[in-house]
Scaffold this active site. Structure first.
Site, PDB file in Angstrom:
ATOM      1  CG  ASP A 234      -2.040   1.034   1.112  1.00 55.42           C
ATOM      2  OD1 ASP A 234      -2.460   1.355  -0.015  1.00 55.42           O
ATOM      3  OD2 ASP A 234      -2.486   1.542   2.160  1.00 55.42           O
ATOM      4  CB  THR A 258      -6.446   4.013  -0.750  1.00 58.80           C
ATOM      5  OG1 THR A 258      -5.075   4.399  -0.796  1.00 58.80           O
ATOM      6  CG2 THR A 258      -6.607   2.673  -1.442  1.00 58.80           C
ATOM      7  CD  GLN A 308      -3.769   2.379  -3.379  1.00 61.12           C
ATOM      8  OE1 GLN A 308      -3.323   3.514  -3.324  1.00 61.12           O
ATOM      9  NE2 GLN A 308      -3.391   1.417  -2.544  1.00 61.12           N
TER      10      GLN A 308
END
Length: 319
Positions: A234, A258, A308
């Site tokens: 991430d 996100t 993402q």
């Protein structure tokens, strides 16, 4: 008591090894890994529910990678005979690092070679994230053409600056943001040839890569290493969207969030060894950007892929 940033970099050479340096940065990074392992040891509450703590706050909210790793850990506790091969997570609202979490697992499907779990991470009765975690029987696959296309990383990672070097070199108006990464380092050793945009790096199109690994060897099988890699996956994807955005966006005027995150694990991982993480923005529409990532171990094997969706929105629109 936090160590001032000026004391962390007592040596002018930032390309040397972190492990064994005896520096405050090494101690802080190892301490962060100890804390991460603590919060990944979930407290069972019965009926596939678990209680969990949080990392030290670094972003003003709970880091999404932490929630991803805790969701995977909780799901894996209900599927002891299989190994996670993917997770698809949607982030619904930010969380408070000062308050505990409850992780709820639904046994969606159990099969002989594949199983699936749906996981909700909650705080004070509000759902922060929902995720689907898929499992399969662990087996090695043959190398294919897709692996050859990303094989043989040429760079020696320890010749590259640490992320904390770029934090230390950040422009004056970003000094506070930079010091956060020094005083409260993440539980990873990360090295990159260029500064992230949130630390003053230049805008640029195309891909960007950074190297990453755990700061020390850890005991544990493929499942633990997969969880820790998922945690690390991430980092810097939102920043990649800022770096390559066609409009002039800045962390002082825009926020990056996100919306969802996926990771596919192609083969077993040893995350206490070096991996190169290559990221690239592949689409931007309105306030949304899609960033893809490829994670390759130091021997050249392609071990994971990520995607993402990022929200990049002017701060003025949030008031």
């Amino acid at each position: 008591m936090q160590t001032p940033a000026s004391e962390v970099f007592a040596q002018p050479d930032f390309s040397g090894p972190l492990l064994g340096s005896g520096s405050p940065l090494e101690r802080g990074t190892l301490g962060a890994l100890d804390r991460l392992q603590q919060i990944l040891t979930l407290q069972p509450l019965g009926d596939d529910r678990f209680r969990a703590g949080n990392e030290a706050s670094r972003f003003g909210r709970i880091f999404g990678g932490q929630l991803i790793a805790q969701a995977m850990s909780a799901a894996a506790a209900t599927v002891p005979e299989l190994t996670a091969h993917s997770i698809h997570a949607s982030f619904l609202r930010p969380g408070d690092s000062a308050a505990p979490l409850e992780v709820v697992v639904d046994r969606t499907r159990d099969g002989r070679t594949m199983s699936a779990r749906q996981v909700a991470v909650q705080q004070a009765g509000r759902t922060l994230m929902i995720a689907t975690v898929s499992f399969e029987s662990s087996s090695e696959s043959a190398e294919g053409a897709e692996d050859l296309a990303v094989s043989q990383p040429a760079t020696d990672p320890e010749t590259l600056p640490l992320l904390q070097h770029w934090a230390h070199q950040a422009p004056p108006h970003l000094a506070d943001r930079g010091s956060t990464w020094i005083d409260r380092p993440p539980p990873l050793e990360m090295r990159s040839a260029e500064a992230p945009s949130f630390l003053g790096g230049a805008r640029a199109a195309g891909h960007r890569a950074h190297w990453m690994r755990l700061p020390r060897a850890i005991e544990g099988g493929p499942q633990l290493h997969a969880v820790l890699l998922a945690y690390a996956s991430d980092y810097l994807l939102v920043d990649t969207a800022f770096r390559s955005h066609p409009e002039r966006v800045d962390h002082a005027t825009h926020t990056g969030l996100t919306l969802d995150h996926s990771i596919w694990l192609h083969r077993p991982v040893r995350f206490d060894q070096w991996h190169v993480y290559t990221q690239q923005t592949v689409a931007i529409s309105g306030h949304r950007a899609l960033v893809h990532g490829t994670i390759v171990e130091v021997t050249g094997r392609h071990v994971a892929s990520t995607a993402q969706e990022v929200l990049v929105r002017p701060l003025a629109e949030l008031t």
